[in-house]
Design a protein around this motif. Structure first.
Motif, PDB file in Angstrom:
ATOM      1  N   PRO A  62     -24.936  13.707  -8.759  1.00 31.08           N
ATOM      2  CA  PRO A  62     -25.698  14.684  -9.556  1.00 31.08           C
ATOM      3  C   PRO A  62     -26.386  14.054 -10.762  1.00 31.08           C
ATOM      4  O   PRO A  62     -27.516  14.422 -11.104  1.00 31.08           O
ATOM      5  CB  PRO A  62     -24.633  15.701  -9.984  1.00 31.08           C
ATOM      6  N   ALA A  63     -25.729  13.091 -11.414  1.00 29.81           N
ATOM      7  CA  ALA A  63     -26.334  12.450 -12.588  1.00 29.81           C
ATOM      8  C   ALA A  63     -27.581  11.662 -12.197  1.00 29.81           C
ATOM      9  O   ALA A  63     -28.562  11.605 -12.940  1.00 29.81           O
ATOM     10  CB  ALA A  63     -25.314  11.527 -13.256  1.00 29.81           C
ATOM     11  N   GLU A  64     -27.555  11.035 -11.013  1.00 27.90           N
ATOM     12  CA  GLU A  64     -28.729  10.299 -10.537  1.00 27.90           C
ATOM     13  C   GLU A  64     -29.881  11.259 -10.230  1.00 27.90           C
ATOM     14  O   GLU A  64     -31.040  10.972 -10.532  1.00 27.90           O
ATOM     15  CB  GLU A  64     -28.359   9.494  -9.288  1.00 27.90           C
ATOM     16  N   LEU A  65     -29.544  12.385  -9.642  1.00 30.80           N
ATOM     17  CA  LEU A  65     -30.554  13.395  -9.348  1.00 30.80           C
ATOM     18  C   LEU A  65     -31.141  13.971 -10.636  1.00 30.80           C
ATOM     19  O   LEU A  65     -32.350  14.234 -10.727  1.00 30.80           O
ATOM     20  CB  LEU A  65     -29.937  14.508  -8.496  1.00 30.80           C
ATOM     21  N   ASP A  66     -30.300  14.145 -11.658  1.00 28.05           N
ATOM     22  CA  ASP A  66     -30.776  14.641 -12.954  1.00 28.05           C
ATOM     23  C   ASP A  66     -31.757  13.656 -13.580  1.00 28.05           C
ATOM     24  O   ASP A  66     -32.781  14.041 -14.139  1.00 28.05           O
ATOM     25  CB  ASP A  66     -29.591  14.877 -13.901  1.00 28.05           C
ATOM     26  N   LEU A  67     -31.435  12.373 -13.493  1.00 29.55           N
ATOM     27  CA  LEU A  67     -32.323  11.358 -14.063  1.00 29.55           C
ATOM     28  C   LEU A  67     -33.632  11.280 -13.292  1.00 29.55           C
ATOM     29  O   LEU A  67     -34.708  11.087 -13.877  1.00 29.55           O
ATOM     30  CB  LEU A  67     -31.623   9.993 -14.055  1.00 29.55           C
ATOM     31  N   ALA A  68     -33.570  11.436 -11.976  1.00 29.30           N
ATOM     32  CA  ALA A  68     -34.794  11.448 -11.176  1.00 29.30           C
ATOM     33  C   ALA A  68     -35.667  12.636 -11.578  1.00 29.30           C
ATOM     34  O   ALA A  68     -36.901  12.533 -11.671  1.00 29.30           O
ATOM     35  CB  ALA A  68     -34.449  11.516  -9.691  1.00 29.30           C
ATOM     36  N   ASP A  69     -35.018  13.784 -11.855  1.00 29.79           N
ATOM     37  CA  ASP A  69     -35.743  14.964 -12.302  1.00 29.79           C
ATOM     38  C   ASP A  69     -36.384  14.714 -13.666  1.00 29.79           C
ATOM     39  O   ASP A  69     -37.523  15.106 -13.922  1.00 29.79           O
ATOM     40  CB  ASP A  69     -34.786  16.161 -12.373  1.00 29.79           C
ATOM     41  N   THR A  70     -35.662  14.032 -14.557  1.00 30.52           N
ATOM     42  CA  THR A  70     -36.205  13.690 -15.877  1.00 30.52           C
ATOM     43  C   THR A  70     -37.405  12.763 -15.747  1.00 30.52           C
ATOM     44  O   THR A  70     -38.404  12.916 -16.446  1.00 30.52           O
ATOM     45  CB  THR A  70     -35.112  13.022 -16.732  1.00 30.52           C
ATOM     46  N   LEU A  71     -37.310  11.790 -14.838  1.00 32.90           N
ATOM     47  CA  LEU A  71     -38.423  10.860 -14.618  1.00 32.90           C
ATOM     48  C   LEU A  71     -39.646  11.608 -14.098  1.00 32.90           C
ATOM     49  O   LEU A  71     -40.784  11.345 -14.532  1.00 32.90           O
ATOM     50  CB  LEU A  71     -37.995   9.780 -13.619  1.00 32.90           C
ATOM     51  N   GLN A  87     -40.392  14.746 -14.673  1.00 29.10           N
ATOM     52  CA  GLN A  87     -40.939  15.523 -15.783  1.00 29.10           C
ATOM     53  C   GLN A  87     -41.695  14.629 -16.763  1.00 29.10           C
ATOM     54  O   GLN A  87     -42.717  15.023 -17.332  1.00 29.10           O
ATOM     55  CB  GLN A  87     -39.821  16.269 -16.509  1.00 29.10           C
ATOM     56  N   THR A  88     -41.202  13.399 -16.966  1.00 32.01           N
ATOM     57  CA  THR A  88     -41.851  12.475 -17.897  1.00 32.01           C
ATOM     58  C   THR A  88     -43.199  12.013 -17.358  1.00 32.01           C
ATOM     59  O   THR A  88     -44.183  11.927 -18.091  1.00 32.01           O
ATOM     60  CB  THR A  88     -40.943  11.257 -18.147  1.00 32.01           C
ATOM     61  N   LEU A  89     -43.235  11.699 -16.056  1.00 30.66           N
ATOM     62  CA  LEU A  89     -44.501  11.276 -15.457  1.00 30.66           C
ATOM     63  C   LEU A  89     -45.510  12.421 -15.467  1.00 30.66           C
ATOM     64  O   LEU A  89     -46.707  12.201 -15.607  1.00 30.66           O
ATOM     65  CB  LEU A  89     -44.262  10.792 -14.020  1.00 30.66           C
ATOM     66  N   GLY A  90     -45.003  13.652 -15.330  1.00 33.39           N
ATOM     67  CA  GLY A  90     -45.856  14.825 -15.453  1.00 33.39           C
ATOM     68  C   GLY A  90     -46.882  14.936 -14.341  1.00 33.39           C
ATOM     69  O   GLY A  90     -46.706  14.418 -13.234  1.00 33.39           O
ATOM     70  N   GLU A  91     -48.005  15.612 -14.635  1.00 37.00           N
ATOM     71  CA  GLU A  91     -49.064  15.846 -13.667  1.00 37.00           C
ATOM     72  C   GLU A  91     -50.262  14.951 -13.980  1.00 37.00           C
ATOM     73  O   GLU A  91     -50.301  14.291 -15.014  1.00 37.00           O
ATOM     74  CB  GLU A  91     -49.478  17.321 -13.691  1.00 37.00           C
ATOM     75  N   VAL A  92     -51.219  14.957 -13.069  1.00 32.58           N
ATOM     76  CA  VAL A  92     -52.406  14.111 -13.247  1.00 32.58           C
ATOM     77  C   VAL A  92     -53.610  14.818 -12.664  1.00 32.58           C
ATOM     78  O   VAL A  92     -53.502  15.572 -11.691  1.00 32.58           O
ATOM     79  CB  VAL A  92     -52.200  12.732 -12.558  1.00 32.58           C
ATOM     80  N   ASP A  93     -54.762  14.589 -13.295  1.00 25.72           N
ATOM     81  CA  ASP A  93     -56.030  15.076 -12.751  1.00 25.72           C
ATOM     82  C   ASP A  93     -56.528  14.017 -11.768  1.00 25.72           C
ATOM     83  O   ASP A  93     -56.758  12.861 -12.137  1.00 25.72           O
ATOM     84  CB  ASP A  93     -57.035  15.269 -13.887  1.00 25.72           C
ATOM     85  N   ARG A 131     -37.777   5.359 -19.654  1.00 22.50           N
ATOM     86  CA  ARG A 131     -38.195   4.742 -20.909  1.00 22.50           C
ATOM     87  C   ARG A 131     -39.600   4.157 -20.789  1.00 22.50           C
ATOM     88  O   ARG A 131     -40.454   4.341 -21.665  1.00 22.50           O
ATOM     89  CB  ARG A 131     -37.203   3.640 -21.294  1.00 22.50           C
ATOM     90  N   SER A 132     -39.868   3.475 -19.677  1.00 23.83           N
ATOM     91  CA  SER A 132     -41.195   2.879 -19.467  1.00 23.83           C
ATOM     92  C   SER A 132     -42.273   3.948 -19.344  1.00 23.83           C
ATOM     93  O   SER A 132     -43.384   3.795 -19.858  1.00 23.83           O
ATOM     94  CB  SER A 132     -41.178   2.009 -18.204  1.00 23.83           C
ATOM     95  N   ALA A 133     -41.943   5.052 -18.671  1.00 20.41           N
ATOM     96  CA  ALA A 133     -42.910   6.137 -18.518  1.00 20.41           C
ATOM     97  C   ALA A 133     -43.249   6.760 -19.863  1.00 20.41           C
ATOM     98  O   ALA A 133     -44.405   7.103 -20.135  1.00 20.41           O
ATOM     99  CB  ALA A 133     -42.365   7.194 -17.558  1.00 20.41           C
ATOM    100  N   LYS A 134     -42.237   6.911 -20.733  1.00 16.52           N
ATOM    101  CA  LYS A 134     -42.479   7.457 -22.074  1.00 16.52           C
ATOM    102  C   LYS A 134     -43.341   6.521 -22.896  1.00 16.52           C
ATOM    103  O   LYS A 134     -44.237   6.953 -23.623  1.00 16.52           O
ATOM    104  CB  LYS A 134     -41.144   7.715 -22.773  1.00 16.52           C
TER     105      LYS A 134
END
Length: 347
Positions: free
Chosen positions: A186-195, A197-203, A253-256
């Motif tokens: 579950p913690a790995e899945l949570d971090l993947a979800d955070t990643l 959200q950090t990458l977000g959307e793109v045009d 961290r890199s995405a941020k």
């Protein structure tokens, strides 16, 4: 834009004359084959096996090769005579939601236009009906020697046609997924979800073909006789991941950093996914228990005092009412006696 197919859209008894235009174009740089020893051009020539000589395109036809290797000629007239309503017609079969179409079936895209004023009204009717229904039309048509499946949808003020593969042309993904049984924590899945959200959307309009641009620069440098100065791109590291959690945290961290967000040096936080059970609440410490007990005690004492005040207030009100009644009786008696004395004097 030059049309590549002419025909009609059959919408019930309504017929709409249309022309088909390519909706996409290929910007890739094409190369020619050369002989590396002397730079000579390598060409492919169409040669007749019987005559052993090149043949012009106008002299080339088509044929079907059977199991024995015999060739059966098929002419354009043979194809024109096929008893299919889709030979020159996009035959609309049904209207469905676009979500029902598997993206794996999507093929080439075309724009459909209508020549002249005669087709403007029925064309607009179909376009507006598609818009209002929020559905797409499924049609069959014959193109390039075979019957095809297509999807009609509205793009701006134009009807677009997407070629669809037949369902039996889409392969099953059997044996492609990993065969090893693994468990995702579950913690790995949570971090993947955070990643995510950090990458977000793109045009999508902001994305461009960097390889194509680099290739154009290379060709331009070669044409001008200059030596290419571009450095080779950095090769990605191996796919072997030793610590998945560490890799995910570093990715966040890199995405941020790439997005210029604050807290670049902070450790990645884990966001709990919706639908998961929350951890049980921790027990309150002793000090908190005392405070809660004191609050409960104070509330109880206040209730007792209020209950005691209610009878006392009622008794006081009773005494006040009795005193009022007694005074009124005395006043009435005095008035009566005064009246009697006045009567005696008058007689």
């Amino acid at each position: 834009m030059r049309s590549i197919w002419n025909g009609n859209i059959s919408f019930g008894l309504v017929s709409i004359p249309i022309k088909m235009y390519p909706a996409t174009e290929d910007h890739s740089i094409s190369f020619r084959q050369i002989h590396t020893r002397d730079g000579g051009r390598i060409r492919y020539r169409k040669v007749c096996e019987l005559e052993d000589s090149p043949v012009e395109s106008s002299e080339i036809g088509r044929a079907y090769e059977d199991a024995d290797g015999a060739l059966v000629p098929i002419t354009d007239e043979d194809l024109e005579a096929l008893p299919l309503p889709t030979t020159h017609t996009l035959e609309i079969e049904a209207f469905i939601s676009a979500a029902e179409i598997d993206p794996l079936q999507m093929g080439d895209a075309y724009y459909l236009g209508t020549p002249g004023a005669a087709g403007a009204k029925p064309y607009t009717l179909l376009r507006e009906a598609l818009k209002r229904s929020e559905k797409v039309a499924i049609a069959k048509y014959a193109h390039r020697g075979r019957e095809r499946l297509g999807m009609l949808r509205v793009v701006g003020d134009t009807i677009a046609l997407h070629r669809l593969l037949w369902p039996d042309e889409v392969r099953e993904p059997a044996g492609v997924a990993p065969k090893e049984k693994v468990t995702v924590k579950p913690a790995e899945l949570d971090l993947a979800d955070t990643l995510m959200q950090t990458l977000g959307e793109v045009d999508l309009n902001d994305l461009h073909d960097e390889y194509h641009e680099a290739l154009e620069e290379l060709v331009a440098a070669k044409v001008s006789g200059a030596t290419p100065t571009a450095e080779p791109g950095e090769r990605p590291a191996g796919a072997q991941v030793v610590d998945l959690m560490a890799a995910l945290k570093e990715s966040v961290r890199s995405a941020k950093e790439a997005r210029g967000e604050e807290g670049e040096g902070e450790e990645a936080t884990v966001h709990e996914l919706s639908g998961r059970k929350k951890a049980p609440a921790k027990k309150a410490p002793a000090a908190a228990k005392k405070t809660a007990s004191a609050k409960r005690g104070g509330t109880k004492a206040a209730k007792t005092a209020k209950a005691a005040e209610e009878p006392a207030g009622k008794a006081a009100a009773g005494k006040k009412q009795a005193g009022t009644k007694k005074a009124a009786a005395k006043k009435a008696t005095a008035k009566k006696q005064a009246g009697k004395r006045g009567t005696r004097t008058a007689s």
